[in-house]
Design an enzyme around this catalytic site. Sequence first.
Site, PDB file in Angstrom:
ATOM      1  N   ARG A   9      51.314  44.573  73.130  1.00 31.89           N
ATOM      2  CA  ARG A   9      51.557  44.983  71.743  1.00 31.89           C
ATOM      3  C   ARG A   9      52.576  44.052  71.078  1.00 31.89           C
ATOM      4  O   ARG A   9      53.475  43.546  71.718  1.00 31.89           O
ATOM      5  CB  ARG A   9      52.080  46.416  71.704  1.00 31.89           C
ATOM      6  N   CYS A  35      43.324  45.880  65.355  1.00 35.88           N
ATOM      7  CA  CYS A  35      44.761  45.834  65.627  1.00 35.88           C
ATOM      8  C   CYS A  35      45.224  47.084  66.397  1.00 35.88           C
ATOM      9  O   CYS A  35      44.917  47.195  67.581  1.00 35.88           O
ATOM     10  CB  CYS A  35      45.513  45.614  64.316  1.00 35.88           C
ATOM     11  N   HIS A  89      42.996  41.749  61.070  1.00 33.58           N
ATOM     12  CA  HIS A  89      42.621  42.740  60.050  1.00 33.58           C
ATOM     13  C   HIS A  89      41.544  42.207  59.102  1.00 33.58           C
ATOM     14  O   HIS A  89      41.870  41.836  57.957  1.00 33.58           O
ATOM     15  CB  HIS A  89      43.850  43.117  59.221  1.00 33.58           C
ATOM     16  N   GLU A 104      39.532  43.843  57.443  1.00 36.17           N
ATOM     17  CA  GLU A 104      39.396  44.782  56.312  1.00 36.17           C
ATOM     18  C   GLU A 104      40.364  44.443  55.176  1.00 36.17           C
ATOM     19  O   GLU A 104      40.236  44.988  54.084  1.00 36.17           O
ATOM     20  CB  GLU A 104      39.594  46.227  56.796  1.00 36.17           C
ATOM     21  N   GLY A 142      47.541  50.004  62.195  1.00 34.26           N
ATOM     22  CA  GLY A 142      48.635  50.900  61.815  1.00 34.26           C
ATOM     23  C   GLY A 142      49.640  50.896  62.950  1.00 34.26           C
ATOM     24  O   GLY A 142      50.053  49.837  63.409  1.00 34.26           O
ATOM     25  N   GLU A 143      49.948  52.048  63.451  1.00 36.76           N
ATOM     26  CA  GLU A 143      50.910  52.152  64.547  1.00 36.76           C
ATOM     27  C   GLU A 143      50.299  53.038  65.632  1.00 36.76           C
ATOM     28  O   GLU A 143      50.178  54.252  65.450  1.00 36.76           O
ATOM     29  CB  GLU A 143      52.229  52.730  64.000  1.00 36.76           C
ATOM     30  N   ILE A 191      49.129  41.110  61.781  1.00 39.05           N
ATOM     31  CA  ILE A 191      50.341  41.865  61.434  1.00 39.05           C
ATOM     32  C   ILE A 191      50.813  42.616  62.678  1.00 39.05           C
ATOM     33  O   ILE A 191      50.141  43.559  63.114  1.00 39.05           O
ATOM     34  CB  ILE A 191      50.048  42.878  60.297  1.00 39.05           C
ATOM     35  N   ARG A 192      51.899  42.188  63.257  1.00 35.44           N
ATOM     36  CA  ARG A 192      52.394  42.781  64.516  1.00 35.44           C
ATOM     37  C   ARG A 192      51.214  42.978  65.481  1.00 35.44           C
ATOM     38  O   ARG A 192      51.019  44.037  66.084  1.00 35.44           O
ATOM     39  CB  ARG A 192      53.101  44.124  64.257  1.00 35.44           C
TER      40      ARG A 192
HETATM   41  N1  GLN Z   1      51.964  46.783  66.495  1.00 38.39           N
HETATM   42  C1  GLN Z   1      51.154  47.905  66.128  1.00 38.39           C
HETATM   43  C2  GLN Z   1      50.985  48.856  67.311  1.00 38.39           C
HETATM   44  O1  GLN Z   1      51.526  48.649  68.321  1.00 38.39           O
HETATM   45  C3  GLN Z   1      49.811  47.439  65.629  1.00 38.39           C
HETATM   46  C4  GLN Z   1      49.978  46.697  64.312  1.00 38.39           C
HETATM   47  C5  GLN Z   1      48.795  46.765  63.398  1.00 38.39           C
HETATM   48  O2  GLN Z   1      47.869  47.560  63.572  1.00 38.39           O
HETATM   49  N2  GLN Z   1      48.845  45.955  62.364  1.00 38.39           N
HETATM   50  O3  GLN Z   1      50.288  49.820  67.218  1.00 38.39           O
END
Ligand code: GLN
Length: 192
Positions: A104, A78, A166, A168, A46-47, A130-131
């Site tokens: 990150r 992540c 990920h 999941e 997530g973030e 993903i990021r």
């Molecule tokens: N870039 C996100 C962060 O800094 C992590 C991305 C993700 O969990 N898919 O938290």
Amino acid sequence: MKTGILALQGSFYEHATALKQINRDYILIKRPEDLNKIDSLILPGGESTAMLKIEEENNLFENIKILIDSGIPTLGTCAGLILLSTNDVLGKETLKSIDCSIERNSYGRQNQSFEALVKFHDFTGVYCFIRAPKIINYGEDVKPIAFLDNEVVGIQKNNVVGLSFHPELTNDVNYLEWLESFILKGSNVGTL
Ligand code: GLN
């Protein structure tokens, strides 16, 4: 006992789906009292900045840290890996449960997300980045457990596993088998 899934934000439902597939009871963690009666923990993607901000005002992360230190199997994916790392995130303290530094968003922006073959323990699967955070370095007592080509994208320290990707979102049979043994192995994970 149940597995707790941190559910402040991010991809927690996909982890719940994984746990349903291995017939494991779970509880979504939003407050410190939700941590009672869990014997394993998942920190989703997530973030990480948002998760740490949401919890600024109460002691959820302090309590999570105590539980992780007590040895319960803990998986971070992540953003979950970022929470487990020794990096601070925009001036906010992380859990520091795995001695590692990460960068990150190092695999690119949201629209540069990709799938790739990852070697994870003794199997290989196609997983999503993903990021995703890059694992820049890690301590001597930290074991690399997942690789994207030559890069380490998963690490384990005793009861704590952090993955850049990920699994999941795939929930493939090999991952679910690993998850089941990791979550159910309990105290044995400390023998690594
Ligand atoms: N870039 C996100 C962060 O800094 C992590 C991305 C993700 O969990 N898919 O938290």
